[in-house]
Design a protein around this motif. Structure first.
Motif, short mmCIF file in Angstrom:
data_model
loop_
_atom_site.label_atom_id
_atom_site.label_comp_id
_atom_site.label_asym_id
_atom_site.label_seq_id
_atom_site.Cartn_x
_atom_site.Cartn_y
_atom_site.Cartn_z
N LEU A 254 -21.00 36.70 -6.31
CA LEU A 254 -22.06 37.58 -5.79
C LEU A 254 -23.22 36.77 -5.22
O LEU A 254 -23.86 37.19 -4.26
CB LEU A 254 -22.56 38.50 -6.91
CG LEU A 254 -21.60 39.61 -7.35
CD1 LEU A 254 -22.17 40.36 -8.55
CD2 LEU A 254 -21.33 40.58 -6.22
N LEU A 255 -23.48 35.62 -5.81
CA LEU A 255 -24.56 34.76 -5.32
C LEU A 255 -24.13 33.95 -4.10
O LEU A 255 -24.96 33.32 -3.44
CB LEU A 255 -25.03 33.81 -6.42
CG LEU A 255 -25.80 34.44 -7.59
CD1 LEU A 255 -26.12 33.36 -8.63
CD2 LEU A 255 -27.08 35.10 -7.10
N VAL B 271 -25.31 39.25 -13.97
CA VAL B 271 -23.88 39.20 -14.29
C VAL B 271 -23.51 37.83 -14.86
O VAL B 271 -22.72 37.72 -15.80
CB VAL B 271 -23.04 39.50 -13.03
CG1 VAL B 271 -21.56 39.20 -13.27
CG2 VAL B 271 -23.20 40.96 -12.63
N ILE B 272 -24.10 36.77 -14.32
CA ILE B 272 -23.85 35.42 -14.82
C ILE B 272 -24.31 35.29 -16.27
O ILE B 272 -23.59 34.76 -17.13
CB ILE B 272 -24.57 34.38 -13.94
CG1 ILE B 272 -23.80 34.19 -12.63
CG2 ILE B 272 -24.69 33.03 -14.67
CD1 ILE B 272 -24.47 33.26 -11.65
N GLY C 170 -26.37 39.40 -9.36
CA GLY C 170 -25.53 38.22 -9.57
C GLY C 170 -26.00 37.38 -10.74
O GLY C 170 -25.20 36.95 -11.58
N LEU C 171 -27.32 37.17 -10.82
CA LEU C 171 -27.88 36.40 -11.93
C LEU C 171 -27.66 37.10 -13.27
O LEU C 171 -27.31 36.47 -14.28
CB LEU C 171 -29.38 36.16 -11.71
CG LEU C 171 -29.75 35.21 -10.56
CD1 LEU C 171 -31.26 35.23 -10.33
CD2 LEU C 171 -29.28 33.79 -10.88
N GLN D 237 -28.84 39.35 -5.40
CA GLN D 237 -29.00 38.09 -6.11
C GLN D 237 -29.40 38.33 -7.57
O GLN D 237 -28.93 37.64 -8.48
CB GLN D 237 -30.05 37.22 -5.41
CG GLN D 237 -29.59 36.66 -4.08
CD GLN D 237 -30.69 35.92 -3.34
OE1 GLN D 237 -31.86 36.11 -3.61
NE2 GLN D 237 -30.30 35.07 -2.41
N GLY E 217 -20.26 36.64 -10.99
CA GLY E 217 -21.68 36.40 -10.69
C GLY E 217 -21.86 35.30 -9.66
O GLY E 217 -22.68 35.42 -8.73
N ILE F 157 -16.07 44.02 -11.66
CA ILE F 157 -17.28 44.11 -12.49
C ILE F 157 -17.14 45.20 -13.55
O ILE F 157 -17.49 45.00 -14.73
CB ILE F 157 -18.52 44.38 -11.62
CG1 ILE F 157 -18.84 43.15 -10.76
CG2 ILE F 157 -19.73 44.74 -12.49
CD1 ILE F 157 -20.00 43.36 -9.81
N THR G 250 -25.44 50.04 -11.28
CA THR G 250 -24.86 48.91 -10.55
C THR G 250 -24.12 49.39 -9.30
O THR G 250 -24.22 48.76 -8.23
CB THR G 250 -23.87 48.14 -11.45
OG1 THR G 250 -24.56 47.71 -12.64
CG2 THR G 250 -23.31 46.93 -10.74
N PHE H 197 -18.64 35.68 -15.42
CA PHE H 197 -19.47 34.57 -14.92
C PHE H 197 -19.05 34.19 -13.50
O PHE H 197 -19.88 33.97 -12.62
CB PHE H 197 -19.34 33.38 -15.87
CG PHE H 197 -20.04 32.14 -15.40
CD1 PHE H 197 -21.42 32.02 -15.51
CD2 PHE H 197 -19.32 31.09 -14.85
CE1 PHE H 197 -22.08 30.87 -15.07
CE2 PHE H 197 -19.96 29.94 -14.41
CZ PHE H 197 -21.34 29.83 -14.53
#
Length: 237
Positions: free
Chosen positions: A205-206, A42-43, A39-40, A36, A202, A108, A141, A199
């Protein structure tokens, strides 16, 4: 050596994956929270890149046309099929782990300004600092992704090396072909378009949604076509 930065990047992904495989006994709760966090991150990275555009109309058209092309050719399905083939070849017991790890990690590591800018810098100036920095990020990563998505992450090193290596080799001659002003404009709009794709990764991923990001990849080529057209139109008129 023109490809030094590219090879280092591929190697760090492999090393990170192998280390991550050794640390597979990390508790599921930790894995989930770490994923998570990635993911954040990456966003946020995608948003930062996405806001760099100087003409969002180019970005929107590129994404729309790129999505249509990607869906037509089924790029996401082809990537998943390749991952499934790799999974079958190595005999993975976790169904879908190789495919998911390969596709997610490839998107990614390949999408983004650092891959293009770093490869261009390697080819034009023989300076690998950008790719060295990207290598550190990708290595860490890949370690985390492997603990969650499995050994499939290691195969993402192949498209990364081919992609960055191809750009680096092309860049050795690019200054004779592409004007600096055109290249700079392309990098800006490519960064923004790629940022939106990152984005989306991300969000995937979340687990917020499931966007077929691979089908958006042709948008990068569309950016090149549009930016080139605008540049030469302005030169003529």
């Amino acid at each position: 050596m023109v490809l030094l930065g590219t090879l280092v990047n591929g190697l760090t992904i492999i090393v990170g994956t192998l280390i991550g495989k050794l640390l597979h006994k990390i508790p599921d709760g930790v894995k989930g929270t770490v994923m998570q966090a990635i993911g954040l991150a990456v966003i946020v990275l995608g948003l930062q890149m996405g806001f760099k555009s100087e003409n969002y109309l180019i970005v929107i058209i590129s994404l729309v046309v790129g999505a249509a092309i990607g869906e037509y050719f089924g790029l996401e399905d082809k990537l998943n099929a390749l991952g499934a083939w790799l999974e079958q070849k190595i005999g993975s017991k976790e169904k879908g782990s190789v495919s998911q790890g390969f596709v997610t990690a490839t998107l990614i590591f390949v999408i983004g300004a650092m891959a293009v800018l770093g490869a261009l810098d390697s080819g034009i100036r023989h300076n690998h600092d950008v790719l060295y920095t990207k290598s550190i990020i990708d290595g860490f990563t890949s370690l985390i992704l492997t603990t969650t998505l499995g050994i499939g992450v290691i195969f993402s090193a192949i498209p990364v090396v081919l992609y960055e290596g191809g750009i680096a080799l092309f860049a050795t001659q690019i200054d004779r072909i592409v004007p600096n002003a055109l290249m700079n404009k392309f990098i800006v709009e490519m960064t923004s378009t790629g940022g939106i794709m990152i984005f989306a990764i991300g969000l995937n991923l979340l687990g917020v949604t499931k966007i077929r990001v691979a089908n958006l990849l042709p948008g990068i080529l569309v950016v090149a076509v549009i930016v080139t057209g605008i540049y030469y139109w302005e030169q003529i008129f």
